[in-house]
Write a protein that holds these residues in place. Sequence first.
Motif, PDB file in Angstrom:
ATOM      1  N   SER A 169      -4.554   9.284  12.496  1.00  0.00           N
ATOM      2  CA  SER A 169      -3.808   8.490  11.519  1.00  0.00           C
ATOM      3  C   SER A 169      -3.951   7.004  11.871  1.00  0.00           C
ATOM      4  O   SER A 169      -3.287   6.507  12.774  1.00  0.00           O
ATOM      5  N   ARG A 206       0.833  -1.211   0.000  1.00  0.00           N
ATOM      6  CA  ARG A 206       0.000   0.000   0.000  1.00  0.00           C
ATOM      7  C   ARG A 206       0.865   1.258   0.000  1.00  0.00           C
ATOM      8  O   ARG A 206       0.709   2.145  -0.830  1.00  0.00           O
ATOM      9  N   GLN A 207       1.823   1.320   0.927  1.00  0.00           N
ATOM     10  CA  GLN A 207       2.632   2.548   1.042  1.00  0.00           C
ATOM     11  C   GLN A 207       3.558   2.749  -0.157  1.00  0.00           C
ATOM     12  O   GLN A 207       3.670   3.851  -0.687  1.00  0.00           O
ATOM     13  N   ILE A 224       7.361  24.247  -5.949  1.00  0.00           N
ATOM     14  CA  ILE A 224       7.268  22.786  -5.791  1.00  0.00           C
ATOM     15  C   ILE A 224       8.638  22.232  -5.418  1.00  0.00           C
ATOM     16  O   ILE A 224       8.767  21.417  -4.509  1.00  0.00           O
ATOM     17  N   ASP A 252       9.401  19.178  -2.724  1.00  0.00           N
ATOM     18  CA  ASP A 252      10.563  18.295  -2.615  1.00  0.00           C
ATOM     19  C   ASP A 252      11.176  18.406  -1.220  1.00  0.00           C
ATOM     20  O   ASP A 252      11.683  17.420  -0.686  1.00  0.00           O
ATOM     21  N   LYS A 301      14.389  17.193 -14.370  1.00  0.00           N
ATOM     22  CA  LYS A 301      13.740  16.923 -13.086  1.00  0.00           C
ATOM     23  C   LYS A 301      12.535  15.999 -13.266  1.00  0.00           C
ATOM     24  O   LYS A 301      12.357  15.037 -12.520  1.00  0.00           O
ATOM     25  N   VAL A 345      -8.146  13.945  -0.690  1.00  0.00           N
ATOM     26  CA  VAL A 345      -7.810  12.517  -0.644  1.00  0.00           C
ATOM     27  C   VAL A 345      -8.998  11.685  -1.157  1.00  0.00           C
ATOM     28  O   VAL A 345      -8.817  10.652  -1.805  1.00  0.00           O
ATOM     29  N   TRP A 399      -9.121  15.869   3.526  1.00  0.00           N
ATOM     30  CA  TRP A 399      -9.883  14.624   3.310  1.00  0.00           C
ATOM     31  C   TRP A 399     -10.694  14.703   2.033  1.00  0.00           C
ATOM     32  O   TRP A 399     -10.897  13.681   1.352  1.00  0.00           O
ATOM     33  N   MET A 446       0.164  19.242   4.351  1.00  0.00           N
ATOM     34  CA  MET A 446      -0.754  18.096   4.325  1.00  0.00           C
ATOM     35  C   MET A 446      -0.111  16.840   3.745  1.00  0.00           C
ATOM     36  O   MET A 446      -0.624  15.738   3.922  1.00  0.00           O
ATOM     37  N   GLN A 467       1.596   3.592  -3.303  1.00  0.00           N
ATOM     38  CA  GLN A 467       1.109   4.970  -3.225  1.00  0.00           C
ATOM     39  C   GLN A 467       2.246   5.958  -3.495  1.00  0.00           C
ATOM     40  O   GLN A 467       2.070   6.968  -4.168  1.00  0.00           O
ATOM     41  N   HIS A 468       3.416   5.607  -2.984  1.00  0.00           N
ATOM     42  CA  HIS A 468       4.584   6.455  -3.198  1.00  0.00           C
ATOM     43  C   HIS A 468       4.973   6.461  -4.692  1.00  0.00           C
ATOM     44  O   HIS A 468       5.225   7.516  -5.278  1.00  0.00           O
ATOM     45  N   GLU A 496       4.972   9.695  -7.514  1.00  0.00           N
ATOM     46  CA  GLU A 496       6.066  10.149  -8.383  1.00  0.00           C
ATOM     47  C   GLU A 496       5.574  10.292  -9.824  1.00  0.00           C
ATOM     48  O   GLU A 496       5.900  11.266 -10.509  1.00  0.00           O
TER      49      GLU A 496
END
Length: 308
Positions: A204, A35-36, A123, A128, A70, A270, A267, A195, A39-40, A44
Amino acid sequence: DDLGLEERFERIVARRDRIEPRDWMPEAYRKTVIRQVAQHAHSEIIGMQPEGNWIGRAPSLRRKAILLAKVQDEAGHGLYLYSATETLGVSRDELTENLISGRQKYSSIFNYPTLSYTDVGTIGWLVDGAAICNQVPLCRTSFGPYGRAMIRICKEESFHQRQGYELLMTMMRGTDAQREMVQESVNRFWWPALMMFGPPDDSSPNTAQSMAWGIKTHTNDELRQKFVDMTVPQADALGVTLPDPDLVWNEERGHYDLGTPDWDEFWSVVGGNGPCNTQRIEHRRRAWEDGAWVREAAMAYAEKEQTA
Ligand code: FAQ
């Protein structure tokens, strides 16, 4: 037997060592890492869009070359992270389908629009910058392939951050109109950047278990605080005002106090209702469909080579 395996897993986690793909792991650990990291990875790849929006309109050849490089780096980060996820037995096709269908998330930050070229600098500096605060500790995450991917990614992220800061510094040395553009852009990105670290610790649901497993090593609020403490002096050096009247140094805590982000907005973003959610997913879907022939041709060639 299973108990022995579980004990071995617990011992590896307790001594902050790495779990590798072939090691036994609890099913819930596997699911949480997938999941993590997925999502990461999605973040990207989706994160290429807001900045990609300005490649054709960069103000000089030099700025265009920097921005192209970049955005390409971000594609590379996505690919390392998809590869790390694939070691747990889930295919890239499946992950992409999960993104496009909304079954898996990506970072809220990329659902905000880039309204001016200045946003490329903001950004780099803030987004970053936040990514670095979150990701440097992840170099020591318990899942081996994820931690190793993070080491490479963090080196590039810190370079990206300096790139953004340098862009904004250049504009601050320019005209009043340019300085106003920087301030306006920072006003829009400050709260969404905060956020990125996720909901406050008391709302969380995943933090406690992810920390017990060494997937996360700090809570969302700890990392958010670290980012604020690091960024305030940079804002001063730049000559911009961060849009939070409650941002003051707290001598007792040894940290900056800060106001409360609009968690309803978080939320909502998300949940799919941010300013650009639909556009970002539509764009990704189109690119995935338009690229189908390339994937099919590569597969056909690989099969031909195997049977030859
Ligand atoms: N956006 O229980 P928690 C980059 C979800 S940097 C969307 O606290 P967790 C570089 C969360 O998934 C950005 N959703 O969750 C770049 C969970 O829902 P779920 C990517 C969010 O996982 C720069 C629910 O809320 N970085 O791409 C967000 O323990 C410039 C409850 O939250 C990473 O992904 C959010 N901001 O902690 C690229 C870092 N926050 O899944 C291009 C790795 C929370 O249960 C240009 N990830 N949610 O349905 C992490 O460190 C963690 O996953 C957190 C969230 C801290 C993001």
